[in-house]
Motif scaffolding. Structure first.
Motif, PDB file in Angstrom:
ATOM      1  N   GLY A  23       0.798  -1.232   0.000  1.00 13.69           N
ATOM      2  CA  GLY A  23       0.000   0.000   0.000  1.00 13.69           C
ATOM      3  C   GLY A  23       0.831   1.282   0.000  1.00 13.69           C
ATOM      4  O   GLY A  23       1.925   1.351  -0.568  1.00 13.69           O
ATOM      5  N   VAL A  24       0.280   2.301   0.651  1.00 12.78           N
ATOM      6  CA  VAL A  24       0.906   3.630   0.665  1.00 12.78           C
ATOM      7  C   VAL A  24       2.307   3.535   1.283  1.00 12.78           C
ATOM      8  O   VAL A  24       3.275   4.074   0.738  1.00 12.78           O
ATOM      9  N   PHE A  25       2.444   2.825   2.394  1.00 16.05           N
ATOM     10  CA  PHE A  25       3.744   2.724   3.057  1.00 16.05           C
ATOM     11  C   PHE A  25       4.745   2.010   2.135  1.00 16.05           C
ATOM     12  O   PHE A  25       5.890   2.462   1.973  1.00 16.05           O
ATOM     13  N   GLY A  26       4.294   0.927   1.514  1.00 15.11           N
ATOM     14  CA  GLY A  26       5.171   0.156   0.615  1.00 15.11           C
ATOM     15  C   GLY A  26       5.681   1.015  -0.530  1.00 15.11           C
ATOM     16  O   GLY A  26       6.858   0.934  -0.900  1.00 15.11           O
ATOM     17  N   ARG A  27       4.795   1.838  -1.072  1.00 16.92           N
ATOM     18  CA  ARG A  27       5.207   2.719  -2.173  1.00 16.92           C
ATOM     19  C   ARG A  27       6.229   3.742  -1.686  1.00 16.92           C
ATOM     20  O   ARG A  27       7.201   4.046  -2.378  1.00 16.92           O
ATOM     21  N   GLY A  28       6.017   4.255  -0.466  1.00 15.42           N
ATOM     22  CA  GLY A  28       6.979   5.196   0.118  1.00 15.42           C
ATOM     23  C   GLY A  28       8.361   4.569   0.237  1.00 15.42           C
ATOM     24  O   GLY A  28       9.385   5.221   0.000  1.00 15.42           O
ATOM     25  N   VAL A  29       8.396   3.279   0.583  1.00 18.33           N
ATOM     26  CA  VAL A  29       9.683   2.574   0.715  1.00 18.33           C
ATOM     27  C   VAL A  29      10.305   2.388  -0.669  1.00 18.33           C
ATOM     28  O   VAL A  29      11.483   2.705  -0.877  1.00 18.33           O
ATOM     29  N   SER A  30       9.500   1.926  -1.648  1.00 17.78           N
ATOM     30  CA  SER A  30      10.114   1.679  -2.966  1.00 17.78           C
ATOM     31  C   SER A  30      10.501   2.981  -3.668  1.00 17.78           C
ATOM     32  O   SER A  30      11.434   2.982  -4.472  1.00 17.78           O
ATOM     33  N   ASN A  31       9.827   4.082  -3.327  1.00 19.00           N
ATOM     34  CA  ASN A  31      10.226   5.389  -3.893  1.00 19.00           C
ATOM     35  C   ASN A  31      11.336   6.069  -3.088  1.00 19.00           C
ATOM     36  O   ASN A  31      11.645   7.241  -3.324  1.00 19.00           O
ATOM     37  N   ARG A  32      11.885   5.355  -2.138  1.00 17.66           N
ATOM     38  CA  ARG A  32      12.988   5.860  -1.288  1.00 17.66           C
ATOM     39  C   ARG A  32      12.645   7.130  -0.512  1.00 17.66           C
ATOM     40  O   ARG A  32      13.506   7.973  -0.236  1.00 17.66           O
ATOM     41  N   LEU A  33      11.383   7.273  -0.162  1.00 16.61           N
ATOM     42  CA  LEU A  33      10.976   8.376   0.714  1.00 16.61           C
ATOM     43  C   LEU A  33      11.035   7.917   2.164  1.00 16.61           C
ATOM     44  O   LEU A  33      11.124   8.720   3.095  1.00 16.61           O
ATOM     45  N   ILE A 153       2.986   8.418  10.617  1.00 14.70           N
ATOM     46  CA  ILE A 153       4.104   9.335  10.313  1.00 14.70           C
ATOM     47  C   ILE A 153       4.319   9.387   8.803  1.00 14.70           C
ATOM     48  O   ILE A 153       4.472  10.463   8.208  1.00 14.70           O
ATOM     49  N   ALA A 154       4.317   8.214   8.160  1.00 20.06           N
ATOM     50  CA  ALA A 154       4.608   8.148   6.719  1.00 20.06           C
ATOM     51  C   ALA A 154       3.637   9.009   5.919  1.00 20.06           C
ATOM     52  O   ALA A 154       4.044   9.711   4.986  1.00 20.06           O
ATOM     53  N   ARG A 155       2.358   8.995   6.285  1.00 14.11           N
ATOM     54  CA  ARG A 155       1.351   9.816   5.566  1.00 14.11           C
ATOM     55  C   ARG A 155       1.704  11.294   5.581  1.00 14.11           C
ATOM     56  O   ARG A 155       1.307  12.044   4.699  1.00 14.11           O
ATOM     57  N   GLN A 156       2.433  11.723   6.624  1.00 10.99           N
ATOM     58  CA  GLN A 156       2.767  13.147   6.755  1.00 10.99           C
ATOM     59  C   GLN A 156       4.081  13.502   6.071  1.00 10.99           C
ATOM     60  O   GLN A 156       4.434  14.679   5.995  1.00 10.99           O
ATOM     61  N   CYS A 157       4.827  12.490   5.601  1.00 14.38           N
ATOM     62  CA  CYS A 157       6.099  12.781   4.926  1.00 14.38           C
ATOM     63  C   CYS A 157       5.790  13.149   3.480  1.00 14.38           C
ATOM     64  O   CYS A 157       5.077  12.407   2.791  1.00 14.38           O
ATOM     65  N   SER A 158       6.375  14.253   3.007  1.00 15.30           N
ATOM     66  CA  SER A 158       5.889  14.771   1.725  1.00 15.30           C
ATOM     67  C   SER A 158       6.213  13.793   0.597  1.00 15.30           C
ATOM     68  O   SER A 158       7.297  13.209   0.544  1.00 15.30           O
ATOM     69  N   VAL A 160       4.691  10.903   0.074  1.00 17.50           N
ATOM     70  CA  VAL A 160       4.285   9.513   0.355  1.00 17.50           C
ATOM     71  C   VAL A 160       2.831   9.296  -0.086  1.00 17.50           C
ATOM     72  O   VAL A 160       2.524   8.326  -0.784  1.00 17.50           O
ATOM     73  N   VAL A 161       1.941  10.204   0.327  1.00 13.07           N
ATOM     74  CA  VAL A 161       0.577  10.177  -0.215  1.00 13.07           C
ATOM     75  C   VAL A 161       0.616  11.068  -1.449  1.00 13.07           C
ATOM     76  O   VAL A 161       1.010  12.230  -1.362  1.00 13.07           O
TER      77      VAL A 161
END
Ligand code: ADE
Length: 253
Positions: A23-33, A153-158, A160-161
C-alpha cells in the motif's frame, strides 16, 4: 531528499516485512521516501536459547525483557538512525495527530517494541526519550503499535501520499472528523446519495462537506470541538447545526 528513517527494535522482525511492501507505506519505501530497518535483540544474546527475558525481581507473574540485549540494540540503532528512541507502551502518552505531525518533521525515529510483562525499567530511564501509547488497551507487544505509528508518520512525509489534498482532507488535519464519502451507484439498498453531491455545484458541495464535518464531530467526538480552531463561518454553522439537532431534524441536507 534523504528518506525518513525508521529503525525498529523487535524480536518479531518478520511482522514488519509485509507492511513495508504494501500500500501507501510500501510505495513510500520503494520510492525511497521511507527506509525501514529492524534490529533483533536476540542477535545480541550469548546463551544457547537466545533468551531475552527473565523472572522479575521481587517475584510475580510474567517475565521481563532483560536490559543488555535491548541496550545493545539501541546502541546499534543510534549509529544508523537519527531522532528519538520511542518506547511503545500502554503507559505512554496517548498518540495524537499533532504528535504524529511533529515526529514526521524529524529525520528518523527508533521504535522500541516491548513483549512480556514489560522491559527492565533502567532501559526506559536511561535510553528512552519518549513513551507512546496508541490507546487505553493492552496489546501483547509493541509491534502493532509501532506499525500504527509508522503508518501515521509516513502519511505526513511529503510525497508519500500522492495527492497532498488527501492528507489535508484527512480527519484531524484541521482538528475535525472527516465528512462522509459516497461513490457509485447513486442508489444502494434503497439508500440514495445526498442530492447535493450530484448537483455539480462545487460551492454548495464544499459547504455541505464543511457542515458534515461539523455534524460528524459534534455527534461522534464533541470533545474535539473544545480544541478545534473554527473559522467564523464554521462557528456560525455549528450554532445552526446545534439548533437543528435540538429540533430533531436530520442536519444532513
Ligand atoms: N504495547 C502494548 N499495548 C500498547 C498500547 N496500547 N500502545 C502502545 N504500545 C503498547
Amino acid at each position: 531528499m534523504a528518506p525518513y528513517r525508521f529503525s525498529v527494535i523487535t524480536i518479531f522482525p518478520e511482522l514488519f516485512k509485509p507492511f513495508c511492501k504494501t500500500g501507501v507505506f510500501g510505495r513510500g519505501v520503494s520510492n525511497r521516501l521511507l527506509s525501514v530497518s529492524t534490529i533483533n535483540p536476540r542477535d545480541f544474546t550469548t546463551d544457547n536459547y537466545h533468551s531475552v527475558d527473565d523472572e522479575p525481581f521481587g517475584g510475580g507473574s510474567g517475565m521481563v525483557f532483560t536490559p543488555l540485549p535491548l541496550y545493545k540494540a539501541i546502541q546499534k540503532s543510534k549509529k544508523s538512525t537519527p531522532g528519538p528512541v520511542v518506547f511503545l507502551t500502554p503507559a505512554g502518552t496517548p498518540l495524537t495527530h499533532a504528535r504524529v505531525v511533529s515526529l514526521s518533521k524529524l529525520d528518523g525515529i527508533t521504535l522500541l517494541c516491548g513483549r512480556y510483562e514489560g522491559i527492565d525499567q533502567r532501559i526506559v530511564d536511561l535510553f528512552v526519550d519518549e513513551e507512546i501509547s496508541i490507546g487505553d488497551y493492552v496489546l501483547s507487544g509493541g509491534e502493532p503499535a509501532a506499525i500504527v505509528l509508522m503508518d501515521a508518520i509516513a502519511r505526513q512525509c511529503s510525497g508519500v501520499v500522492k495527492e497532498a489534498a488527501s492528507v489535508e482532507n484527512d480527519s484531524f488535519f484541521d482538528g475535525l472528523l472527516d465528512h462522509p464519502h459516497y461513490t457509485r451507484p447513486a442508489e444502494f439498498n434503497r439508500k440514495k446519495v445526498p442530492q447535493v453531491l450530484l448537483s455539480g455545484d462545487h460551492k454548495r458541495i464544499q459547504k455541505w462537506r464543511m457542515k458534515m464535518k461539523l455534524v460528524e464531530t459534534l455527534t461522534k467526538r464533541p470533545d474535539l470541538l473544545l480544541t478545534a480552531r473554527l473559522s467564523p463561518e464554521q462557528k456560525k454553522m455549528l450554532t445552526e447545526i446545534r439548533e437543528e439537532l435540538r429540533k430533531g431534524s436530520p442536519a444532513d441536507k
